[in-house]
Design a protein around this motif. Structure first.
Motif, short mmCIF file in Angstrom:
data_model
loop_
_atom_site.label_atom_id
_atom_site.label_comp_id
_atom_site.label_asym_id
_atom_site.label_seq_id
_atom_site.Cartn_x
_atom_site.Cartn_y
_atom_site.Cartn_z
N MET A 1 -6.57 36.61 48.62
CA MET A 1 -6.94 37.56 49.67
C MET A 1 -5.73 38.42 50.03
O MET A 1 -4.59 37.99 49.96
CB MET A 1 -7.46 36.83 50.91
N ASP A 2 -6.05 39.68 50.43
CA ASP A 2 -4.98 40.62 50.77
C ASP A 2 -5.32 41.29 52.10
O ASP A 2 -6.38 41.02 52.70
CB ASP A 2 -4.84 41.66 49.65
N LEU A 3 -4.46 42.17 52.57
CA LEU A 3 -4.69 42.87 53.83
C LEU A 3 -6.02 43.62 53.80
O LEU A 3 -6.36 44.26 52.80
CB LEU A 3 -3.56 43.88 54.07
N PRO A 4 -6.77 43.56 54.90
CA PRO A 4 -8.03 44.31 54.96
C PRO A 4 -7.75 45.82 54.98
O PRO A 4 -6.71 46.26 55.47
CB PRO A 4 -8.67 43.85 56.27
N ILE A 5 -8.69 46.59 54.43
CA ILE A 5 -8.56 48.04 54.39
C ILE A 5 -9.76 48.65 55.11
O ILE A 5 -10.91 48.38 54.75
CB ILE A 5 -8.50 48.56 52.94
N HIS A 6 -9.49 49.45 56.15
CA HIS A 6 -10.55 50.11 56.93
C HIS A 6 -11.62 49.11 57.38
O HIS A 6 -12.82 49.39 57.32
CB HIS A 6 -11.19 51.24 56.11
N GLY A 7 -11.17 47.96 57.85
CA GLY A 7 -12.10 46.96 58.36
C GLY A 7 -12.84 46.16 57.31
O GLY A 7 -13.72 45.37 57.63
N LYS A 8 -12.50 46.34 56.04
CA LYS A 8 -13.15 45.62 54.95
C LYS A 8 -12.23 44.55 54.38
O LYS A 8 -11.03 44.78 54.20
CB LYS A 8 -13.56 46.58 53.83
N GLN A 9 -12.80 43.37 54.08
CA GLN A 9 -12.02 42.32 53.45
C GLN A 9 -11.60 42.73 52.04
O GLN A 9 -12.35 43.42 51.35
CB GLN A 9 -12.84 41.03 53.39
N VAL A 10 -10.41 42.32 51.67
CA VAL A 10 -9.87 42.70 50.36
C VAL A 10 -9.45 41.45 49.60
O VAL A 10 -8.70 40.62 50.12
CB VAL A 10 -8.66 43.65 50.50
N GLY A 11 -9.95 41.31 48.38
CA GLY A 11 -9.51 40.24 47.50
C GLY A 11 -8.93 40.83 46.23
O GLY A 11 -9.35 41.89 45.79
N LEU A 12 -7.93 40.17 45.70
CA LEU A 12 -7.28 40.64 44.48
C LEU A 12 -7.62 39.72 43.31
O LEU A 12 -7.59 38.50 43.45
CB LEU A 12 -5.76 40.68 44.66
N LEU A 13 -7.96 40.31 42.18
CA LEU A 13 -8.14 39.56 40.95
C LEU A 13 -6.89 39.76 40.11
O LEU A 13 -6.58 40.86 39.67
CB LEU A 13 -9.37 40.07 40.18
N ILE A 14 -6.12 38.70 39.95
CA ILE A 14 -4.81 38.80 39.31
C ILE A 14 -4.84 38.11 37.94
O ILE A 14 -5.23 36.95 37.83
CB ILE A 14 -3.72 38.15 40.19
N LYS A 15 -4.43 38.83 36.95
CA LYS A 15 -4.28 38.26 35.62
C LYS A 15 -2.82 37.86 35.43
O LYS A 15 -1.93 38.67 35.59
CB LYS A 15 -4.69 39.27 34.54
N ARG A 16 -2.60 36.61 35.07
CA ARG A 16 -1.22 36.18 34.84
C ARG A 16 -1.15 35.31 33.58
O ARG A 16 -2.12 34.64 33.23
CB ARG A 16 -0.64 35.46 36.05
#
Length: 305
Positions: A1-16
């Protein structure tokens, strides 16, 4: 999970990348320490955001904003507070305010820096032993010059025991409020014809607090007391008794003009925070108040009242 943007939840899909060690035959993942907190499964900037927000907002509202479980928010808050308590030193004030507030079915003791308008601490109870122990642990406690309080004998005894050189001042607003309540009670009990007389007595009593020194105030008070009609002597007895028993501390106000106004106002903030939380433990409430109202603010000039 990352910082919300404009009131929307933000999740990151990370390839490592996943690696395999030829020497030990173990596998391991590419490290993301610079951006990701793997313990909380979120970005470090989100973790910092949660820490700052958790001081002022409810855990539920933060959880709804960012999509992380409320229990995790509480744990982040707990770790953050532990870190703050280890690194933050609250300076012992020159002007100490002592008051109490009844929350969570128990009276709690509140300590403030009345000169700089900051919360110093919120104690589990208001017992004399607890207050004595707390005052005894203060660093540089000898720097405390004035202590404002209401007419609470355990507080007075505790201050006398630990801070014998500090000047105790009964809060002006407390004694004026007590007088006002007494006069209003008398007004309700007496016939209509006495209302004008009571109004005059009330105003002349309040005029005492406009005096610029102790001697004038003391003379004006005695003049006011001498004018009390015989039939009203018994009704005014509690106020007169309080003025006599706490004479030194009440009239000390006219020497120093220090009040407990900030401490009184802080009680409403504590109650508001408690209502907002709806289920906070005392420890959580104390931490939220301590690191909002206790941390240094922009210095404003102190205005005598």
């Amino acid at each position: 999970m990352d910082l919300p943007i404009h009131g929307k939840q933000v999740g990151l899909l990370i390839k490592r990348q996943r690696y395999h060690c030829r020497d030990c035959n173990q596998t391991f993942w590419e490290r993301l320490d610079c951006t990701i907190d793997e313990k909380r499964n979120c970005t470090k900037r989100l973790l910092s955001y949660i820490e700052k927000q958790s001081i002022q907002r409810t855990f539920v509202s933060i959880s709804e904003d960012i999509g992380i479980n409320e229990k995790t928010i509480r744990n982040i808050f707990r770790d953050y507070i532990n870190r703050l308590e280890e690194t933050t030193q609250f300076e012992t004030p020159n002007w100490l305010g002592i008051d109490e507030i009844h929350i969570m079915n128990k009276p709690r003791c509140v300590f403030t820096n009345t000169e700089e308008r900051k919360l110093i601490d919120l104690l589990q109870n208001r017992n004399k032993e607890t207050v004595v122990e707390y005052l005894s642990r203060l660093r540089n406690k000898d720097r405390i010059q004035y202590v404002t309080m209401d007419m609470c004998q355990p507080y007075k005894d505790a201050v006398k025991a630990v801070l014998p050189r500090a000047i105790i001042i009964v809060d002006k607003f407390h004694i004026v409020r007590m007088a006002n309540q007494a006069l209003e009670t008398i007004r309700k009990q007496l016939r209509e014809g006495c209302h004008k007389e009571l109004t005059e007595m009330k105003e002349s009593y309040f005029d005492i607090w406009d005096c610029d020194n102790r001697q004038k105030a003391f003379l004006k008070y005695n003049a006011w007391k001498a004018k009390i009609p015989t039939e009203l002597q018994s009704a005014f007895e509690p106020l007169i008794k309080a003025m006599k028993n706490w004479e030194e501390e009440i009239f000390a106000y006219f020497d120093h003009h220090t009040t407990n106004a900030y401490t009184e106002s802080l009680r409403s903030l504590i109650r508001a925070m408690n209502r907002l939380g709806r289920g906070y433990s005392f420890e959580v409430l104390r931490a939220k108040m301590l690191f909002t109202e206790g941390l240094p603010k922009e210095r404003r000039p102190y205005v005598k009242v």
